[in-house]
Design a protein around this motif. Structure first.
Motif, PDB file in Angstrom:
ATOM      1  N   GLU A 178       0.834  -1.205   0.000  1.00  0.00           N
ATOM      2  CA  GLU A 178       0.000   0.000   0.000  1.00  0.00           C
ATOM      3  C   GLU A 178       0.867   1.253   0.000  1.00  0.00           C
ATOM      4  O   GLU A 178       1.868   1.330   0.717  1.00  0.00           O
ATOM      5  CB  GLU A 178      -0.934  -0.015   1.229  1.00  0.00           C
ATOM      6  CG  GLU A 178      -1.888   1.183   1.241  1.00  0.00           C
ATOM      7  CD  GLU A 178      -3.002   1.077   2.276  1.00  0.00           C
ATOM      8  OE1 GLU A 178      -3.202  -0.012   2.853  1.00  0.00           O
ATOM      9  OE2 GLU A 178      -3.677   2.105   2.486  1.00  0.00           O
ATOM     10  N   ASP A 226      -3.591   4.323  -2.284  1.00  0.00           N
ATOM     11  CA  ASP A 226      -4.568   4.944  -1.385  1.00  0.00           C
ATOM     12  C   ASP A 226      -4.587   6.446  -1.701  1.00  0.00           C
ATOM     13  O   ASP A 226      -3.571   7.131  -1.542  1.00  0.00           O
ATOM     14  CB  ASP A 226      -4.155   4.676   0.069  1.00  0.00           C
ATOM     15  CG  ASP A 226      -5.195   5.159   1.074  1.00  0.00           C
ATOM     16  OD1 ASP A 226      -5.639   6.320   0.955  1.00  0.00           O
ATOM     17  OD2 ASP A 226      -5.547   4.377   1.980  1.00  0.00           O
ATOM     18  N   HIS A 251      -3.653   8.730   1.181  1.00  0.00           N
ATOM     19  CA  HIS A 251      -2.234   8.620   1.530  1.00  0.00           C
ATOM     20  C   HIS A 251      -1.324   9.315   0.511  1.00  0.00           C
ATOM     21  O   HIS A 251      -0.415  10.042   0.895  1.00  0.00           O
ATOM     22  CB  HIS A 251      -1.816   7.144   1.635  1.00  0.00           C
ATOM     23  CG  HIS A 251      -2.521   6.398   2.732  1.00  0.00           C
ATOM     24  ND1 HIS A 251      -2.355   5.048   2.933  1.00  0.00           N
ATOM     25  CD2 HIS A 251      -3.398   6.807   3.687  1.00  0.00           C
ATOM     26  CE1 HIS A 251      -3.094   4.662   3.963  1.00  0.00           C
ATOM     27  NE2 HIS A 251      -3.741   5.711   4.438  1.00  0.00           N
ATOM     28  N   HIS A 288      -7.524   2.406  -2.903  1.00  0.00           N
ATOM     29  CA  HIS A 288      -8.264   2.783  -1.697  1.00  0.00           C
ATOM     30  C   HIS A 288      -8.791   4.189  -1.949  1.00  0.00           C
ATOM     31  O   HIS A 288      -8.017   5.139  -2.058  1.00  0.00           O
ATOM     32  CB  HIS A 288      -7.352   2.781  -0.468  1.00  0.00           C
ATOM     33  CG  HIS A 288      -7.082   1.406   0.063  1.00  0.00           C
ATOM     34  ND1 HIS A 288      -6.094   1.140   0.980  1.00  0.00           N
ATOM     35  CD2 HIS A 288      -7.706   0.226  -0.183  1.00  0.00           C
ATOM     36  CE1 HIS A 288      -6.118  -0.159   1.282  1.00  0.00           C
ATOM     37  NE2 HIS A 288      -7.081  -0.735   0.570  1.00  0.00           N
ATOM     38  N   ASN A 324     -10.421   7.327  -0.861  1.00  0.00           N
ATOM     39  CA  ASN A 324     -10.715   8.114   0.337  1.00  0.00           C
ATOM     40  C   ASN A 324     -10.480   9.580   0.047  1.00  0.00           C
ATOM     41  O   ASN A 324      -9.544   9.928  -0.677  1.00  0.00           O
ATOM     42  CB  ASN A 324      -9.755   7.719   1.475  1.00  0.00           C
ATOM     43  CG  ASN A 324      -9.798   6.234   1.787  1.00  0.00           C
ATOM     44  OD1 ASN A 324     -10.862   5.685   2.042  1.00  0.00           O
ATOM     45  ND2 ASN A 324      -8.641   5.572   1.754  1.00  0.00           N
ATOM     46  N   HIS A 367      -8.554   9.912   6.975  1.00  0.00           N
ATOM     47  CA  HIS A 367      -9.508   9.732   5.883  1.00  0.00           C
ATOM     48  C   HIS A 367     -10.761  10.577   6.103  1.00  0.00           C
ATOM     49  O   HIS A 367     -11.180  10.787   7.238  1.00  0.00           O
ATOM     50  CB  HIS A 367      -9.937   8.265   5.769  1.00  0.00           C
ATOM     51  CG  HIS A 367      -8.787   7.329   5.534  1.00  0.00           C
ATOM     52  ND1 HIS A 367      -8.971   5.997   5.265  1.00  0.00           N
ATOM     53  CD2 HIS A 367      -7.445   7.525   5.505  1.00  0.00           C
ATOM     54  CE1 HIS A 367      -7.792   5.415   5.102  1.00  0.00           C
ATOM     55  NE2 HIS A 367      -6.852   6.320   5.248  1.00  0.00           N
ATOM     56  N   GLU A 371     -12.554   3.488   2.262  1.00  0.00           N
ATOM     57  CA  GLU A 371     -12.151   3.365   3.679  1.00  0.00           C
ATOM     58  C   GLU A 371     -12.520   4.672   4.373  1.00  0.00           C
ATOM     59  O   GLU A 371     -11.782   5.185   5.209  1.00  0.00           O
ATOM     60  CB  GLU A 371     -10.648   3.135   3.790  1.00  0.00           C
ATOM     61  CG  GLU A 371     -10.134   1.882   3.122  1.00  0.00           C
ATOM     62  CD  GLU A 371      -8.617   1.782   3.173  1.00  0.00           C
ATOM     63  OE1 GLU A 371      -7.929   2.767   2.794  1.00  0.00           O
ATOM     64  OE2 GLU A 371      -8.120   0.726   3.595  1.00  0.00           O
TER      65      GLU A 371
HETATM   66 FE    FE Z   1      -5.717   2.503   2.782  1.00  0.00          FE
END
Ligand code: FE
Ligand code: FE
Ligand code: ZN
Length: 277
Positions: free
Chosen positions: A142, A176, A179, A211, A213, A226, A256
């Motif tokens: 990730e 993500d 992120h 992911h 978010n 998030h 998420e």
């Molecule tokens: Fe994640």
């Protein structure tokens, strides 16, 4: 058809997650392989897996994402913590083969002051111990926000882990959105540029899941908070552009976001409405 789902509770097993997924209009989902703090995993219930496989076929579910516990840190400075990571990882991969051909996602790790290079070596060392030729599971690294001493907030670090792993045909990457934005990749103002950088550094063929978010914190904050879709610093417009991008639209998108099932159902509906074809 957009492949989208959310992070679900695995407390009641696979069939129950399948039912939750259907309730919210999802055709994929994510779950923790054991409680996020670590701990023992429940034994696989074969009849539960069979019921899930049937449900999955009937409703056209796509690959799901199993998420390793947060406490798994292959590059801790504590040998016991590294031993725990090895034990959990290999046990999880064995259990994954009861539901073959899915994804196992993990946070590469935090080097806790030992340095990025040392951390990368230890992460690859673990992967070289647990990956097998026979496994059908693809392991996903990730992308991280870079809080604390996290490894994986730069595409180059993920590349370095992949390069040091012998069976790296078993490795992919899960991007993500919260992120990477917090890590300083500007997916709002320069998404094509970020994807190009990903492609040059890692290769888009490695990108297996997103992911999805929004973020509570500003660009390049190096935090990991998030937010619900459209309510954060990334914003709805950028998120819609992202799910419709020609290089991404075939991938599974996992929410998420801080939500309950009803909240995820609303986000999934909204994103499906804004998905072209
Ligand atoms: Fe994640
Ligand atoms: Fe994660
Ligand atoms: Zn996060």
């Amino acid at each position: 058809m957009l492949t989208i789902g959310s992070h679900l509770s695995s407390a009641k097993g696979f069939e129950s997650m399948g039912i939750d997924a259907l309730k919210i209009g999802a055709n994929t989902f994510q779950f923790f392989t054991r409680n996020p703090q670590g701990g023992r995993a429940k034994d696989i219930d074969i009849s539960d897996v069979e019921k899930f496989s049937e449900l999955s076929k009937m409703h056209g579910f796509q690959k799901f994402v199993a998420h390793a516990p947060y406490t798994l840190n292959p590059c801790s400075d504590n040998p016991q913590t590294r031993e725990f990571a090895l034990m959990v990882f290999s046990d999880d991969l064995k259990r994954m083969e009861f539901v073959p051909h899915n994804y196992y996602n993990f946070h590469p790790g935090s080097h806790v002051g030992q340095g990025i290079d040392a951390g990368i070596e230890m992460i690859a060392e673990l992967l070289n111990l647990v990956l097998t030729k026979e496994q059908t599971t693809t392991v996903l690294l990730e992308t991280m926000s870079g809080k604390g001493s996290e490894i994986g907030s730069k595409f180059e670090e993920l590349r370095a882990i992949i390069d040091r792993t012998d069976l790296n045909e078993k490795l992919g990457v899960c991007l993500d959105t919260c992120h990477v934005y917090s890590a300083g990749y500007d997916i709002v103002r320069n998404f094509d540029g970020v994807l190009e950088e990903f492609d040059c550094t890692i290769g888009l063929n490695r990108l297996k899941a997103i992911h999805l978010n929004d973020s509570k914190t500003e660009f390049a904050s190096h935090k990991d908070r998030h937010e619900q879709i459209g309510k954060g610093s990334i914003g709805f417009e950028a998120i819609v552009r992202l799910v419709n991008h020609k290089s991404l639209k075939h991938l599974p998108f996992i929410l998420e976001t801080p939500n309950d099932l009803a909240g995820w159902a609303d986000e999934i509906t909204l994103l499906r409405q804004n998905f072209n074809t």
